[in-house]
Design a protein around this motif. Structure first.
Motif, PDB file in Angstrom:
ATOM      1  N   VAL A  89     -11.726 -10.406   0.712  1.00 15.09           N
ATOM      2  CA  VAL A  89     -12.455 -10.032   1.929  1.00 15.09           C
ATOM      3  C   VAL A  89     -11.509  -9.627   3.049  1.00 15.09           C
ATOM      4  N   LEU A  90     -10.211  -9.846   2.872  1.00 12.04           N
ATOM      5  CA  LEU A  90      -9.256  -9.512   3.923  1.00 12.04           C
ATOM      6  C   LEU A  90      -8.831  -8.058   3.812  1.00 12.04           C
ATOM      7  N   SER A  91      -8.647  -7.436   4.978  1.00 12.05           N
ATOM      8  CA  SER A  91      -8.201  -6.047   5.035  1.00 12.05           C
ATOM      9  C   SER A  91      -6.699  -5.992   5.320  1.00 12.05           C
ATOM     10  N   GLN A  92      -6.194  -4.774   5.390  1.00 16.50           N
ATOM     11  CA  GLN A  92      -4.776  -4.580   5.706  1.00 16.50           C
ATOM     12  C   GLN A  92      -4.443  -5.201   7.055  1.00 16.50           C
ATOM     13  N   ASP A  93      -5.271  -4.962   8.066  1.00 17.43           N
ATOM     14  CA  ASP A  93      -5.013  -5.507   9.400  1.00 17.43           C
ATOM     15  C   ASP A  93      -5.051  -7.024   9.394  1.00 17.43           C
TER      16      ASP A  93
ATOM     17  N   ASN B 130       2.334  -1.792  -9.267  1.00 19.59           N
ATOM     18  CA  ASN B 130       3.022  -0.984 -10.280  1.00 19.59           C
ATOM     19  C   ASN B 130       4.043  -0.018  -9.683  1.00 19.59           C
ATOM     20  N   GLY B 131       4.253  -0.096  -8.339  1.00 15.99           N
ATOM     21  CA  GLY B 131       5.231   0.750  -7.685  1.00 15.99           C
ATOM     22  C   GLY B 131       4.652   1.959  -7.006  1.00 15.99           C
ATOM     23  N   GLU B 132       3.390   2.259  -7.189  1.00 13.59           N
ATOM     24  CA  GLU B 132       2.769   3.410  -6.552  1.00 13.59           C
ATOM     25  C   GLU B 132       2.691   3.190  -5.045  1.00 13.59           C
ATOM     26  N   VAL B 133       2.945   4.251  -4.266  1.00 11.35           N
ATOM     27  CA  VAL B 133       2.957   4.169  -2.817  1.00 11.35           C
ATOM     28  C   VAL B 133       1.731   4.876  -2.261  1.00 11.35           C
TER      29      VAL B 133
ATOM     30  N   ILE C 156       1.319   1.201   1.727  1.00 10.21           N
ATOM     31  CA  ILE C 156       1.124   0.110   0.773  1.00 10.21           C
ATOM     32  C   ILE C 156       1.863   0.461  -0.511  1.00 10.21           C
ATOM     33  N   VAL C 157       2.657  -0.501  -1.015  1.00 12.40           N
ATOM     34  CA  VAL C 157       3.305  -0.352  -2.312  1.00 12.40           C
ATOM     35  C   VAL C 157       2.507  -1.195  -3.300  1.00 12.40           C
TER      36      VAL C 157
ATOM     37  N   ASP D 298       0.006  -6.407  -4.226  1.00 13.33           N
ATOM     38  CA  ASP D 298       0.374  -5.303  -3.348  1.00 13.33           C
ATOM     39  C   ASP D 298       1.330  -5.779  -2.252  1.00 13.33           C
ATOM     40  N   SER D 299       2.069  -4.821  -1.661  1.00 10.14           N
ATOM     41  CA  SER D 299       2.961  -5.094  -0.529  1.00 10.14           C
ATOM     42  C   SER D 299       2.623  -4.129   0.591  1.00 10.14           C
ATOM     43  N   ILE D 300       2.389  -4.672   1.788  1.00 12.66           N
ATOM     44  CA  ILE D 300       2.114  -3.862   2.980  1.00 12.66           C
ATOM     45  C   ILE D 300       3.429  -3.715   3.731  1.00 12.66           C
TER      46      ILE D 300
END
Length: 825
Positions: free
Chosen positions: A731-735, A759-762, A755-756, A783-785
């Motif tokens: 339920v959480l967004s990027q922000d 699997n490494g896709e940007v 966002i990375v 994921d990584s922001i």
């Protein structure tokens, strides 16, 4: 009474002020201030406080410093360079060269006064000898014990007396310390019945002396009563560059009473002439006397001062004597003639007549060293247990040096070695090839040559860098080539163990060259080869041709200078190719694959994935991509460096001031880009590959695939206040994740957050360097922001593409972190 109080207050305040600005306050004034502090009435104290002075501070300062008045506080002389620090150019001879050359020598002894302490005041705990002469200002510490028990200090006043309790005034000035103690003990024993006494030296007096002449800072100096001539010299900064070190005079009442030769102190440790000085003594430094210099095969080359009558032998002794490799029979003395011209005298310092040659001012003695050239030797080098030189004799053969196999070390190549021979009276060489194996088998073999003086045997290594080992000889062969003599070097490349350039020996054939280059590799095409040849027989035109040679015909095919041979690879020969599978595979490990085999094929051979596999977080790396990334990173680093320098120059020319924040930001980006490691990660749709809806990947050697376990976190890095990982919540967004990491910094680029994926896709905005999908993509576990740096912010101005560099650094760092994490597991 009021005027008396004001006078006392004036004395107290003035003494306090004088004590602050000058530690050497008059003892009488200080004694008066001490008495005033002792007898100060409340009204005096109140008057001082109304005047704005703290009486307690003044009196306490007077008490703590009253004893220190006897300590020496000389003029401070800053550290300086001496004549030894600034080299004096003279004409001299190097020890290893027979010809005169310009070099630099320094006068001997002056560095004694460089970086010297500014005082030689004795420590309070320093013992005083019995012959020390007492004088005004010295004090004695007295301890009565027995019938009377008390301790006190007495000071010799200006009249030479001390006011001694129980005894009255006692004259001590002019007595030695030992005489004074004996006299006082006798008087106390006779006049104070039943009391014994312990007498020790208290505070020592200071005295004033004059250092004149060629001193670094001539003038009057206050020194300790224990000071000697050298103490006063060092207090004045030492002797200047034109002062004499050998005739320093101590004058007392206008009469020279002693002379000091600093050379005796430095060379022999003789301090007998370094006598103690007295009040108002004068240390006079005359100008330097005659100087001579020495260079070459001595321990201490320098410029030395003469006192008269010195010989060449005396100068050698001053320089510490000859070194072990000095050649005393070859020396030269440069001397200026009366007509103003320089002449050279050849000396043999083994002859008494030459050793006793008297020196003149300005003479320069140069002593040669023995030559490093060795005659009648043979050298054994390379892959041997005991390399070195042996004596040569007329009947010496190679077998005399290679007596058995154990002379060679375990890595020696016994099939081939080189004999390097110096041509007579020439810098050129000639090289022969021989087989140690043949010599071990047959001492009468043609390989067992007779050796000549200065021959060198080079045993090659099976596994070492053979090209580096023979490179010096290749350079010599190329150097000695000329119009009449072609370069006796051949080159071999391709499938040999040590490709490179080799000497062309007499009657060399293909088999000899192959053996010299370490032999053919397992992938070599051993039927025939190509030889590139250049024909210089026509003086008007060089002819180049290609010759095909079969290996079964090489015995009759001799190589020629500058031939170039290329050993081909066996058709369709391939080294082992493999891929490494790590992580959540049923059978992880390293798998060989066939030409054209795909990734899914190898995964099937590995049993597929386990139930805990996180297929969406797969990491696939490839060596060729890693090398390409390294090249690109290097290019970007150079480009960023150039743009930063250009930006700074532009701002400097336009008068725009560059802030420290700008500089730090730019330098940080350059540093981080230089340190980031290439990963070589290839983003692959792993799930689509396994489902057969995406094009399968053809494998390359050294590929690596890592399948991690299921990840439950989302990571936030970059320009946030607390970069961290958070448990995934759908339920959480990027922000929301950014807020959980402390929010954006003022330096964050909010418009270019990307966002990375696992699997490494940007995924980012369309104006990024890469092709991204929608910015509004859902955040998934793993994921990584990434929040990059905003170089367009008002307080951070940088180069144009610094934001893009920041994003590249973050992306590669995430990939490297993922790979490193898997490797640790």
């Amino acid at each position: 009474m009021k005027n008396l109080t004001v006078n006392y207050l004036f004395i107290l305040l003035m003494v306090g002020f004088l004590h602050l600005v000058s530690p050497t306050v008059n003892a009488q004034d200080m004694a008066q201030a001490k008495a005033l502090c002792t007898n100060l009435t409340p009204s005096n104290r109140a008057m001082a406080e109304r005047a704005g002075y703290n009486v307690d501070d003044l009196c306490s300062g007077q008490k703590t410093q009253s004893k220190g008045l006897k300590a020496v506080k000389p003029r401070t002389i800053v550290n300086r360079n001496t004549a030894s620090s600034a080299a004096t150019s003279v004409k001299n001879t190097e020890a290893s060269a027979p010809r005169l050359q310009n070099s630099k020598l320094t006068p001997f002894g002056y560095d004694l006064f460089a970086n010297a302490p500014t005082t030689f005041a004795p420590s309070e705990s320093l013992s005083v000898s019995a012959d020390y002469l007492l004088g005004p200002g010295d004090s004695l510490d007295i301890l009565f014990y027995g019938k009377l028990n008390r301790n006190f200090s007495v000071e010799i006043n200006r009249e030479g007396f001390v006011d001694f309790p129980e005894l009255g005034p006692v004259a001590l000035a002019g007595l030695s310390y030992g005489e004074a103690k004996s006299m006082l003990r006798n008087r106390i024993s006779a006049q104070v019945v039943g009391t014994q006494v312990s007498i020790t030296m208290g505070t020592l007096r200071s005295m004033q002396v004059f250092v004149l002449g060629e001193a670094f800072k001539p003038g009057a100096y206050t020194v300790s009563s224990l000071a000697t001539i050298t103490h006063a010299l060092i207090a004045s900064g030492g002797i200047n560059d034109i002062g004499s070190l050998r005739n320093i005079q101590l004058k007392r009442k206008g009469v020279v009473i002693a002379s000091l030769d600093i050379y005796d102190l430095l060379l022999f440790g003789d301090t007998s002439d370094d006598i103690q000085i007295r009040d108002f003594d004068v240390i006079y430094i005359p100008t330097v006397g005659d100087r001579v210099s020495i260079m070459g095969g001595v321990l201490r080359p320098a410029i030395y001062e003469m006192i008269g009558g010195e010989t060449a032998s005396d100068l050698v002794d001053l320089a510490g004597g000859l070194v072990a490799k000095a050649y005393a029979k070859s020396a030269r003395l440069e001397r200026v003639n009366e007509d103003g011209f320089l002449r050279v005298l050849d000396l043999d310092l083994t002859k008494p007549s030459d050793k006793q040659l008297h020196l003149s001012s300005g003479d320069h003695l140069a002593i040669d060293s023995v030559t490093d050239f060795k005659k009648n030797i043979v050298t054994l080098a390379g892959a041997v247990r005991y390399p070195g030189i042996v004596a040569w004799r007329a009947d010496l053969r190679i077998s005399d040096l290679l007596k058995a196999r154990d002379v060679l070390n375990s890595q020696a190549d016994t099939s081939v070695a080189l004999l390097i021979r110096e041509l007579p009276n020439s810098p050129d060489i000639k090289i022969f090839q021989f087989s140690p194996e043949q010599i071990f088998a047959d001492l009468y073999s043609s390989d067992n040559r007779f050796l000549q003086s200065r021959d060198r045997i080079e045993i090659l290594s099976l596994y070492g860098d053979r090209i580096e080992q023979i490179e010096p000889y290749i350079k010599m062969l190329k150097r000695q080539a000329s119009f009449e003599n072609e370069t006796r070097v051949v080159t071999v490349g391709g499938e040999v163990r040590f490709p490179g350039s080799y000497p062309l020996v007499e009657n060399m054939v293909m088999a000899d060259l192959v053996k010299l280059s370490g032999g053919l590799t397992s992938s070599a095409y051993g039927i025939s080869t190509e030889i590139g040849r250049i024909d210089l027989s026509d003086p008007t035109n060089a002819q180049r041709s290609i010759v095909i040679s079969r290996f079964d015909q090489e015995s009759s095919f001799k190589l020629q200078p500058s031939d170039s041979i290329e050993i081909r690879t066996l058709p369709d020969f391939r080294e082992r190719q493999s891929i490494t599978l790590q992580g959540e595979f049923v059978f992880p490990g390293t798998y060989d694959f066939e030409k054209g085999e795909t990734l899914t094929s190898v995964i099937a051979r590995a049993g597929g994935f386990t139930s805990e596999a996180f297929v969406g977080g797969s990491v696939f790396t490839r060596e060729s991509l890693k090398k390409r990334e390294e090249v690109e990173l290097s290019r970007l680093s150079d480009l960023l460096q150039g743009q930063v320098e250009s930006e700074r120059l532009k701002q400097a020319n336009s008068g725009v001031e560059t802030t420290n924040l700008d500089i730090e930001t730019q330098e940080m980006a350059i540093s981080r880009l230089s340190n980031v490691q290439a990963v070589g990660r290839l983003v692959i749709p792993m799930a689509d590959l396994m489902a057969g809806v995406a094009t399968d990947l053809i494998l390359q050697n050294s590929d690596q695939l890592v399948i991690p376990k299921m990840s439950q976190e989302v990571t936030v890095i970059g320009e946030v206040y607390r970069p961290s990982s958070h448990l995934f919540n759908e339920v959480l967004s990027q922000d929301d994740y950014i807020r959980k990491s402390g929010g954006l910094k003022h330096s964050a680029d909010e418009d270019n957050i990307f966002i990375v994926k696992a699997n490494g896709e940007v995924i980012g905005s369309e104006n990024r360097l890469f092709k991204f999908r929608s910015v509004d993509a859902d955040i998934q576990f793993g994921d990584s922001i990434v929040v990059p740096l905003d170089t367009e912010a008002s307080d951070v101005s940088g180069v144009e593409f610094l934001t893009q560099i920041s994003q590249i650094i973050y992306q590669l760092s995430l990939g490297a972190a993922a790979v490193n994490t898997f490797n640790k597991n």
